[in-house]
Design an enzyme around this catalytic site. Sequence first.
Site, PDB file in Angstrom:
ATOM      1  CD  GLU A  43      -2.128   1.499   2.956  1.00  8.58           C
ATOM      2  OE1 GLU A  43      -1.844   2.832   3.194  1.00  8.58           O
ATOM      3  OE2 GLU A  43      -2.440   0.611   3.577  1.00  8.58           O
ATOM      4  CD  GLU A  51       2.185   2.857   9.631  1.00 10.51           C
ATOM      5  OE1 GLU A  51       1.142   2.553   9.544  1.00 10.51           O
ATOM      6  OE2 GLU A  51       3.002   2.947   8.404  1.00 10.51           O
TER       7      GLU A  51
END
Length: 459
Positions: free
Chosen positions: A91, A168
């Site tokens: 993604e 992240e």
Amino acid sequence: MKHMKSYIPMAALACAVMIAMSPGFAAPSDAEIKSLVEVTKLKFESFQLKNGMDVIVIPDHRIPVVTHMLWFRAGSADEQPRKSGIAHFLEHLMFKGTKKIAPGEYSKIVARNGGQDNAFTNLDYTAYYERVARDRLPLVMGMNADRMQNLQLTDKIVGPELQVILEERRQRIENNPESVLGEQLNAALYENSHYGIPVIGWFHEMQGLTTADAVDWWKHYYAPNNAILVVAGDIDTAQLKPLAEKTYGAVPARDVPKRARAIEPPQAAARRISLTDARAKQSEFTRIYHAPNESDEKATAAIDVLASALGGSATSRLHKILVIERGIAAGASASYVSTRVELGEFSIDATPAPGVSLSNLESGIDGVIANFLDRGLTDDDLRSAKFNLISVAAFARDGQEGLANLFGEEAAVGNSVDHVASWPARVAAVTREDVMSVAKKVLRLDQSVTGLLVVAGKP
């Protein structure tokens, strides 16, 4: 084809919802619920391109703006062993450029044309969206079709982005006690299904992801015959179809791996997780039950009503008893996730009031559930729960982004557009007997995992 106008003005509807959700007011009547169902009705069309791409169109001509969403039937639960996180990783990499678009330029082009864009990955799908002026739709469709065919990935591009997703995970999971507990709860709830693996991936496996892994995932799953295009806004099928054929229709179909999911075995005993962490600011209680997905339409509509009646509003059983009457909870709610390829989940979440222990809060929750299963719900409870649910659907149908997301998510897990459109009517048809039947099947400790987040130094 114009957007169907509401029979009830939205301002009046908002007022009605606030009244219905407020303690002390009379529950809505069956006639009011029936009228609200009419508000949720809308027009939409669907078709399929020759290469197998499914297309859903939701016209709304109030402003010259469209929401464009491209959904792929590929999520973290489709990943192979030792490759957790690859769906989410790709993604990120889909924004790294093609032969026509330089790395990092995709979102800048959208922004320069007055639009917004983003993407997200889930267990069963990955989705990309743009909100742009109507006359910019051909631009974003062309760019999406381009990266479906011509994504350019090299070690020089992939290596730095791997560090981005690792960071992240550190920020979103490792540094967040609530997320750590949630991850452990899922791992405990699912013994065999990939639903127990975090969408972002396990850190030790993410570290080993390569350029070849990303390219392999893209080639296998990012095919038009594995995608759904949803466009909501100032457009209709007659206008969209030629654009779709010119852009996405030029992308060749490819063989896509058949979804072969592991089957979750029956759970035989209640499971329990406790996490004590000095970083936690507030103790929390969570319980997740296995529940059906939407393959059983009648049952899932009844479970939606169960969630609403038990913990969906200020008038629901958990909030009214634990927060208002007894004062042992600062908040208490119930929710149901059914839009899945595999099992759904029914959850209860609560936060203890100051000075209240988690054990006392859990006893209170267990007492509310036991009383609910023993005495059931009243006609007023039933009507209020249904009205609150359908009200949310009515508001969602008044925004093109919500509609595009709703139709795309359902299509990505295999549900039809008719299934989406008929949900309010199915909820309205739910009876007390339906709710109590599913409550007895779902609210079983031996089909659940209970999680406690404990602030270090507190009971």
